[in-house]
Design a protein around this motif. Structure first.
Motif, PDB file in Angstrom:
ATOM      1  N   VAL A  28     -41.378 -67.954 -60.852  1.00 43.06           N
ATOM      2  CA  VAL A  28     -41.327 -69.213 -60.006  1.00 43.06           C
ATOM      3  C   VAL A  28     -42.648 -69.596 -59.347  1.00 43.06           C
ATOM      4  N   HIS A  29     -43.318 -70.396 -59.348  1.00 40.95           N
ATOM      5  CA  HIS A  29     -44.543 -70.812 -58.906  1.00 40.95           C
ATOM      6  C   HIS A  29     -44.345 -71.564 -57.455  1.00 40.95           C
ATOM      7  N   PHE A  30     -44.971 -71.202 -56.412  1.00 36.86           N
ATOM      8  CA  PHE A  30     -44.810 -71.711 -55.089  1.00 36.86           C
ATOM      9  C   PHE A  30     -46.065 -72.525 -55.021  1.00 36.86           C
ATOM     10  N   ALA A  31     -45.895 -73.720 -54.575  1.00 35.64           N
ATOM     11  CA  ALA A  31     -47.274 -74.506 -54.383  1.00 35.64           C
ATOM     12  C   ALA A  31     -47.234 -74.743 -52.930  1.00 35.64           C
ATOM     13  N   ARG A  32     -48.379 -74.058 -52.048  1.00 34.24           N
ATOM     14  CA  ARG A  32     -48.305 -73.987 -50.794  1.00 34.24           C
ATOM     15  C   ARG A  32     -49.328 -75.401 -50.504  1.00 34.24           C
ATOM     16  N   ASP A  33     -49.090 -75.824 -48.952  1.00 35.93           N
ATOM     17  CA  ASP A  33     -49.876 -76.830 -48.428  1.00 35.93           C
ATOM     18  C   ASP A  33     -49.942 -78.009 -49.529  1.00 35.93           C
ATOM     19  N   THR A  34     -48.435 -78.379 -49.824  1.00 37.61           N
ATOM     20  CA  THR A  34     -48.217 -79.592 -50.625  1.00 37.61           C
ATOM     21  C   THR A  34     -47.438 -80.345 -50.081  1.00 37.61           C
ATOM     22  N   LEU A  35     -47.396 -81.642 -50.052  1.00 38.96           N
ATOM     23  CA  LEU A  35     -46.319 -82.381 -49.541  1.00 38.96           C
ATOM     24  C   LEU A  35     -45.723 -83.285 -50.656  1.00 38.96           C
ATOM     25  N   VAL A  36     -44.402 -83.286 -50.839  1.00 35.88           N
ATOM     26  CA  VAL A  36     -43.715 -84.026 -51.789  1.00 35.88           C
ATOM     27  C   VAL A  36     -43.598 -85.410 -51.094  1.00 35.88           C
ATOM     28  N   THR A  37     -44.167 -86.412 -51.568  1.00 36.29           N
ATOM     29  CA  THR A  37     -44.037 -87.885 -51.172  1.00 36.29           C
ATOM     30  C   THR A  37     -42.968 -88.855 -51.886  1.00 36.29           C
ATOM     31  N   ASP A  38     -42.605 -88.380 -52.713  1.00 34.31           N
ATOM     32  CA  ASP A  38     -41.498 -89.160 -53.455  1.00 34.31           C
ATOM     33  C   ASP A  38     -40.753 -88.454 -54.777  1.00 34.31           C
ATOM     34  N   LEU A  39     -39.692 -88.832 -55.105  1.00 33.98           N
ATOM     35  CA  LEU A  39     -39.042 -88.245 -56.280  1.00 33.98           C
ATOM     36  C   LEU A  39     -38.695 -89.439 -56.984  1.00 33.98           C
ATOM     37  N   VAL A  40     -38.926 -89.478 -58.285  1.00 32.25           N
ATOM     38  CA  VAL A  40     -38.746 -90.374 -59.049  1.00 32.25           C
ATOM     39  C   VAL A  40     -37.444 -90.207 -60.059  1.00 32.25           C
ATOM     40  N   LEU A  41     -36.327 -91.125 -59.810  1.00 33.96           N
ATOM     41  CA  LEU A  41     -35.165 -91.056 -60.334  1.00 33.96           C
ATOM     42  C   LEU A  41     -35.038 -91.604 -61.574  1.00 33.96           C
ATOM     43  N   ALA A  42     -34.119 -90.955 -62.607  1.00 40.57           N
ATOM     44  CA  ALA A  42     -33.941 -91.668 -63.895  1.00 40.57           C
ATOM     45  C   ALA A  42     -32.669 -91.743 -64.108  1.00 40.57           C
ATOM     46  N   PRO A  43     -31.754 -92.745 -64.553  1.00 42.67           N
ATOM     47  CA  PRO A  43     -30.335 -92.471 -65.039  1.00 42.67           C
ATOM     48  C   PRO A  43     -30.123 -91.589 -66.049  1.00 42.67           C
ATOM     49  N   ILE A  44     -29.062 -90.581 -65.889  1.00 43.01           N
ATOM     50  CA  ILE A  44     -28.706 -89.868 -66.906  1.00 43.01           C
ATOM     51  C   ILE A  44     -27.023 -89.619 -66.937  1.00 43.01           C
ATOM     52  N   GLY A  45     -26.395 -90.371 -67.871  1.00 39.49           N
ATOM     53  CA  GLY A  45     -25.044 -89.897 -67.925  1.00 39.49           C
ATOM     54  C   GLY A  45     -24.450 -90.591 -66.816  1.00 39.49           C
ATOM     55  N   GLY A  46     -25.020 -91.825 -66.310  1.00 40.68           N
ATOM     56  CA  GLY A  46     -24.050 -92.399 -65.089  1.00 40.68           C
ATOM     57  C   GLY A  46     -24.503 -91.824 -63.870  1.00 40.68           C
ATOM     58  N   LYS A  47     -25.467 -90.665 -63.757  1.00 41.05           N
ATOM     59  CA  LYS A  47     -25.942 -90.338 -62.686  1.00 41.05           C
ATOM     60  C   LYS A  47     -27.335 -90.411 -62.350  1.00 41.05           C
ATOM     61  N   SER A  48     -28.137 -90.196 -61.458  1.00 39.60           N
ATOM     62  CA  SER A  48     -29.461 -89.967 -61.146  1.00 39.60           C
ATOM     63  C   SER A  48     -29.902 -88.746 -61.286  1.00 39.60           C
ATOM     64  N   ALA A  49     -31.140 -88.346 -61.866  1.00 40.22           N
ATOM     65  CA  ALA A  49     -31.596 -87.108 -62.049  1.00 40.22           C
ATOM     66  C   ALA A  49     -33.239 -87.230 -61.697  1.00 40.22           C
ATOM     67  N   VAL A  50     -33.918 -86.325 -61.099  1.00 41.48           N
ATOM     68  CA  VAL A  50     -35.299 -86.631 -61.109  1.00 41.48           C
ATOM     69  C   VAL A  50     -36.126 -86.244 -62.185  1.00 41.48           C
ATOM     70  N   SER A  51     -36.817 -87.078 -62.394  1.00 40.81           N
ATOM     71  CA  SER A  51     -37.701 -87.097 -63.817  1.00 40.81           C
ATOM     72  C   SER A  51     -39.146 -86.822 -63.355  1.00 40.81           C
TER      73      SER A  51
END
Length: 144
Positions: A28-51
């Motif tokens: 596992v790689h840890f990205a330090r000093d990083t800010l997640v600004t958005d998660l793009v979601l895609a529909p998969i099987g009637g649900k949403s998943a982060v793409s």
């Protein structure tokens, strides 16, 4: 505080460091000093998943494409998000949800996708839910 779990050492040394070491040993790689600004979601099987994960390293924008077999763990705003530390001579500075990337991201996701819930139920009364804590480290029990 009866419901608070205690560890032999502070929680960082007892929980975070061993878990991080275990994950790093497994690639596992840890990205330090990083800010997640958005998660793009895609529909998969009637649900949403982060793409895709949109993020910022300093002033540089970046993105990570997420494969179907990848796992994405999103920790939304919490009672320790935007927390601050004091010292032996000064109180911790007061911070608000605006000092936190976690609350902003959760609010953004919830506005676009109602399934993410209502962050305002948790972050609209910060003064009523503020938690102040301290730790005493000493060699004898006279203080207690």
């Amino acid at each position: 505080l009866a419901g608070v779990k205690r560890t032999v050492y502070n929680q960082y040394d007892s929980l975070v460091r061993p878990l991080a070491a275990w994950l790093e040993e497994r690639g596992v790689h840890f990205a330090r000093d990083t800010l997640v600004t958005d998660l793009v979601l895609a529909p998969i099987g009637g649900k949403s998943a982060v793409s895709r994960i949109l993020l910022r390293h300093g002033e540089a924008a970046d993105a990570i494409d997420v494969r179907p077999e990848d796992l994405v763990f999103f920790q939304n705003g919490s009672m320790t998000d935007a927390s601050s530390l004091g010292s032996m001579t000064s109180a911790p500075p007061h911070r608000t949800k605006h000092d936190s990337g976690g609350w902003a991201l959760w609010e953004k996701l919830a506005a676009e996708h109602p399934g993410f819930g209502n962050p305002a139920a948790f972050n609209s009364s910060i003064a009523e839910s503020c938690w102040i804590s301290f730790t005493v480290t000493q060699g004898n029990t006279r203080f207690f």
